[in-house]
Design an enzyme around this catalytic site. Structure first.
Site, PDB file in Angstrom:
ATOM      1  N   TYR A   1       4.548   8.998 -10.918  1.00 14.82           N
ATOM      2  CA  TYR A   1       3.464   8.262 -10.245  1.00 14.82           C
ATOM      3  C   TYR A   1       2.663   7.419 -11.257  1.00 14.82           C
ATOM      4  O   TYR A   1       2.398   6.234 -11.004  1.00 14.82           O
ATOM      5  CB  TYR A   1       2.558   9.272  -9.537  1.00 14.82           C
ATOM      6  CG  TYR A   1       1.487   8.663  -8.673  1.00 14.82           C
ATOM      7  CD1 TYR A   1       1.788   8.082  -7.443  1.00 14.82           C
ATOM      8  CD2 TYR A   1       0.144   8.691  -9.062  1.00 14.82           C
ATOM      9  CE1 TYR A   1       0.789   7.539  -6.635  1.00 14.82           C
ATOM     10  CE2 TYR A   1      -0.851   8.153  -8.269  1.00 14.82           C
ATOM     11  CZ  TYR A   1      -0.519   7.578  -7.051  1.00 14.82           C
ATOM     12  OH  TYR A   1      -1.514   7.036  -6.261  1.00 14.82           O
TER      13      TYR A   1
ATOM     14  N   LYS B   1       2.672   3.285 -11.101  1.00 12.42           N
ATOM     15  CA  LYS B   1       1.404   2.584 -10.862  1.00 12.42           C
ATOM     16  C   LYS B   1       1.027   1.709 -12.066  1.00 12.42           C
ATOM     17  O   LYS B   1       0.465   0.627 -11.897  1.00 12.42           O
ATOM     18  CB  LYS B   1       0.294   3.580 -10.529  1.00 12.42           C
ATOM     19  CG  LYS B   1       0.472   4.259  -9.174  1.00 12.42           C
ATOM     20  CD  LYS B   1       0.431   3.265  -8.009  1.00 12.42           C
ATOM     21  CE  LYS B   1       0.399   3.943  -6.660  1.00 12.42           C
ATOM     22  NZ  LYS B   1       0.383   2.997  -5.544  1.00 12.42           N
TER      23      LYS B   1
ATOM     24  N   ASN C   1       0.802  -1.224   0.000  1.00 12.09           N
ATOM     25  CA  ASN C   1       0.000   0.000   0.000  1.00 12.09           C
ATOM     26  C   ASN C   1       0.838   1.280   0.000  1.00 12.09           C
ATOM     27  O   ASN C   1       0.440   2.281  -0.579  1.00 12.09           O
ATOM     28  CB  ASN C   1      -0.921  -0.047   1.238  1.00 12.09           C
ATOM     29  CG  ASN C   1      -1.460   1.309   1.606  1.00 12.09           C
ATOM     30  OD1 ASN C   1      -2.402   1.813   0.991  1.00 12.09           O
ATOM     31  ND2 ASN C   1      -0.858   1.944   2.611  1.00 12.09           N
TER      32      ASN C   1
ATOM     33  N   THR D   1      -6.611  11.985   2.306  1.00  4.26           N
ATOM     34  CA  THR D   1      -5.392  11.594   3.021  1.00  4.26           C
ATOM     35  C   THR D   1      -4.312  12.670   2.831  1.00  4.26           C
ATOM     36  O   THR D   1      -4.479  13.603   2.046  1.00  4.26           O
ATOM     37  CB  THR D   1      -4.820  10.264   2.474  1.00  4.26           C
ATOM     38  OG1 THR D   1      -4.368  10.507   1.147  1.00  4.26           O
ATOM     39  CG2 THR D   1      -5.847   9.152   2.488  1.00  4.26           C
TER      40      THR D   1
HETATM   41  N1  LIG Z   1      -5.112   9.395  -1.581  1.00  5.72           N
HETATM   42  C1  LIG Z   1      -5.617   9.213  -2.791  1.00  5.72           C
HETATM   43  O1  LIG Z   1      -6.467   9.986  -3.266  1.00  5.72           O
HETATM   44  C2  LIG Z   1      -5.187   8.030  -3.611  1.00  5.72           C
HETATM   45  C3  LIG Z   1      -5.744   7.865  -4.882  1.00  5.72           C
HETATM   46  C4  LIG Z   1      -5.392   6.747  -5.629  1.00  5.72           C
HETATM   47  C5  LIG Z   1      -4.486   5.834  -5.120  1.00  5.72           C
HETATM   48  N2  LIG Z   1      -3.946   6.028  -3.876  1.00  5.72           N
HETATM   49  C6  LIG Z   1      -3.027   5.009  -3.364  1.00  5.72           C
HETATM   50  O2  LIG Z   1      -3.487   4.552  -2.091  1.00  5.72           O
HETATM   51  C7  LIG Z   1      -2.355   4.131  -1.294  1.00  5.72           C
HETATM   52  C8  LIG Z   1      -2.400   4.814   0.064  1.00  5.72           C
HETATM   53  O3  LIG Z   1      -2.295   6.197  -0.145  1.00  5.72           O
HETATM   54  P1  LIG Z   1      -2.644   7.263   1.001  1.00  5.72           P
HETATM   55  O4  LIG Z   1      -3.365   8.358   0.331  1.00  5.72           O
HETATM   56  O5  LIG Z   1      -3.214   6.564   2.169  1.00  5.72           O
HETATM   57  O6  LIG Z   1      -1.174   7.790   1.334  1.00  5.72           O
HETATM   58  P2  LIG Z   1      -0.608   8.592   2.604  1.00  5.72           P
HETATM   59  O7  LIG Z   1      -1.694   8.988   3.531  1.00  5.72           O
HETATM   60  O8  LIG Z   1       0.296   9.620   2.041  1.00  5.72           O
HETATM   61  O9  LIG Z   1       0.258   7.452   3.336  1.00  5.72           O
HETATM   62  C9  LIG Z   1       1.355   6.895   2.673  1.00  5.72           C
HETATM   63  C10 LIG Z   1       1.892   5.735   3.481  1.00  5.72           C
HETATM   64  O10 LIG Z   1       3.051   5.248   2.785  1.00  5.72           O
HETATM   65  C11 LIG Z   1       4.123   5.145   3.686  1.00  5.72           C
HETATM   66  N3  LIG Z   1       5.388   5.470   3.028  1.00  5.72           N
HETATM   67  C12 LIG Z   1       5.661   6.498   2.208  1.00  5.72           C
HETATM   68  N4  LIG Z   1       6.956   6.518   1.886  1.00  5.72           N
HETATM   69  C13 LIG Z   1       7.534   5.471   2.526  1.00  5.72           C
HETATM   70  C14 LIG Z   1       8.854   4.971   2.613  1.00  5.72           C
HETATM   71  N5  LIG Z   1       9.898   5.566   1.992  1.00  5.72           N
HETATM   72  N6  LIG Z   1       9.074   3.874   3.369  1.00  5.72           N
HETATM   73  C15 LIG Z   1       8.065   3.275   4.050  1.00  5.72           C
HETATM   74  N7  LIG Z   1       6.790   3.699   3.989  1.00  5.72           N
HETATM   75  C16 LIG Z   1       6.528   4.792   3.250  1.00  5.72           C
HETATM   76  C17 LIG Z   1       3.841   6.161   4.791  1.00  5.72           C
HETATM   77  O11 LIG Z   1       4.426   5.707   6.009  1.00  5.72           O
HETATM   78  P3  LIG Z   1       5.634   6.458   6.799  1.00  5.72           P
HETATM   79  O12 LIG Z   1       5.587   7.886   6.413  1.00  5.72           O
HETATM   80  O13 LIG Z   1       5.314   6.172   8.231  1.00  5.72           O
HETATM   81  O14 LIG Z   1       6.860   5.749   6.328  1.00  5.72           O
HETATM   82  C18 LIG Z   1       2.327   6.136   4.875  1.00  5.72           C
HETATM   83  O15 LIG Z   1       1.890   5.179   5.814  1.00  5.72           O
HETATM   84  C19 LIG Z   1      -1.112   4.472  -2.120  1.00  5.72           C
HETATM   85  O16 LIG Z   1      -0.674   3.325  -2.802  1.00  5.72           O
HETATM   86  C20 LIG Z   1      -1.618   5.515  -3.111  1.00  5.72           C
HETATM   87  O17 LIG Z   1      -0.850   5.549  -4.275  1.00  5.72           O
HETATM   88  C21 LIG Z   1      -4.253   7.103  -3.117  1.00  5.72           C
END
Ligand SMILES: NC(=O)c1ccc[n+]([C@@H]2O[C@H](COP(=O)([O-])OP(=O)(O)OC[C@H]3O[C@@H](n4cnc5c(N)ncnc54)[C@H](OP(=O)(O)O)[C@@H]3O)[C@@H](O)[C@H]2O)c1
Length: 248
Positions: free
Chosen positions: A151, A155, A87, A188
């Site tokens: 990105y 993906k 994730n 998020t």
């Molecule tokens: N938000 C959206 O609208 C959206 C839309 C489409 C897809 N997505 C996908 O949904 C998933 C979750 O996204 P989200 O929006 O929940 O993201 P988020 O709130 O930004 O959280 C990202 C997570 O990734 C971890 N992370 C980032 N860089 C890292 C690193 N170098 N090493 C280890 N962990 C890392 C962070 O943990 P730490 O900082 O604690 O390391 C955090 O827990 C992702 O795959 C994203 O691409 C999101």
């Protein structure tokens, strides 16, 4: 014992996936750079296993060392069913090709694509009988979004890796399932980063700012529930890229 590995469970969608899995009686192996104390408490309340592994997914060495410990734990716990949620992800660098910072670019490719690849590779090499890998993808994998070339490309790579690896497992006759899940736009920190980008770097800035203003960003618990309901209640199709809008 049933266990789920969740990368990026510290916040956002990963935290919601971990919370729901705990409530389903599944132990959690959390992997990220920071820990989420809420998960420790919830796991204790539901009397399920919880372990956190500090790991920077931009480093192959850190991934290999964390997963050496994690695979030993899986053997020790006699894991009968394992869910893996790849994730964790980053949106940066945001900007047009020609203006990108190489360090940020390499980090993006590593966290978004190489990490799920290495993690899946390690776990598929283990003698586990029943594993479901869910790679979290994005609509950006299927259409170009100006300013998001890193990105979108990573993906898209995640989707192709999912489809190829699933086909390989099918041919090998294993019980492993590998799918991708496109969660749609969610409220998020990642969306916060998108909204705060410079307008010259991101063509669709106003559109994404409007998603927030008009309340169009889904909450992560709803999106996680749709995924977990799918995994627990339906026969999943190996290699398929599932979209949240088809499930809600
Ligand atoms: N938000 C959206 O609208 C959206 C839309 C489409 C897809 N997505 C996908 O949904 C998933 C979750 O996204 P989200 O929006 O929940 O993201 P988020 O709130 O930004 O959280 C990202 C997570 O990734 C971890 N992370 C980032 N860089 C890292 C690193 N170098 N090493 C280890 N962990 C890392 C962070 O943990 P730490 O900082 O604690 O390391 C955090 O827990 C992702 O795959 C994203 O691409 C999101």
């Amino acid at each position: 014992m049933k266990l789920a590995i969740v990368t990026g469970a510290s916040k956002g969608l990963g935290a919601s996936i971990a919370k729901r899995m705990i409530k389903e009686g599944t132990g959690i192996i959390s992997v990220s750079r920071t820990e989420n104390p809420e998960l420790t408490e919830l796991a204790a309340e539901h009397e399920v296993f919880y372990g956190h592994y500090f790991c920077n997914l931009a480093s192959s060495d850190e991934i290999e060392s964390a997963f050496k410990e994690i695979t030993a734990l899986l053997q020790e716990k006699k894991t009968e069913a394992l869910y893996v949620f790849n994730n964790a992800s980053v949106i940066s660098p945001i900007g047009t090709a020609g203006s990108l910072d190489h360090k940020a670019l390499i980090q993006n490719v590593h966290v978004n694509l190489i990490a799920p690849f290495i993690i899946s590779n390690i776990l598929l090499s283990e003698a586990l009988s029943d594993m479901t890998i869910v790679n979290i993808t994005s609509g950006a994998a299927e259409r170009p979004i100006q300013g998001w070339s890193a990105y979108c490309s990573t993906k898209a790579g995640v989707n192709m890796f999912t489809e190829t690896a699933a086909l390989e497992q099918q041919t090998a006759g294993t019980r492993h399932k590998i799918i991708a899940y496109s969660p749609g736009v969610m409220d998020t920190d990642m969306q916060g980063t998108i909204r705060s980008s410079a307008k010259e770097d991101f063509h669709d800035l106003k559109k994404f700012q409007a998603f927030k203003e008009k309340g169009m960003l889904r909450d992560t618990d709803t999106v996680a529930d749709a995924l977990i309901d799918l995994l627990l209640e339906k026969e999943i199709e190996n290699g398929k890229v599932y979209h949240v809008n088809d499930l809600i």
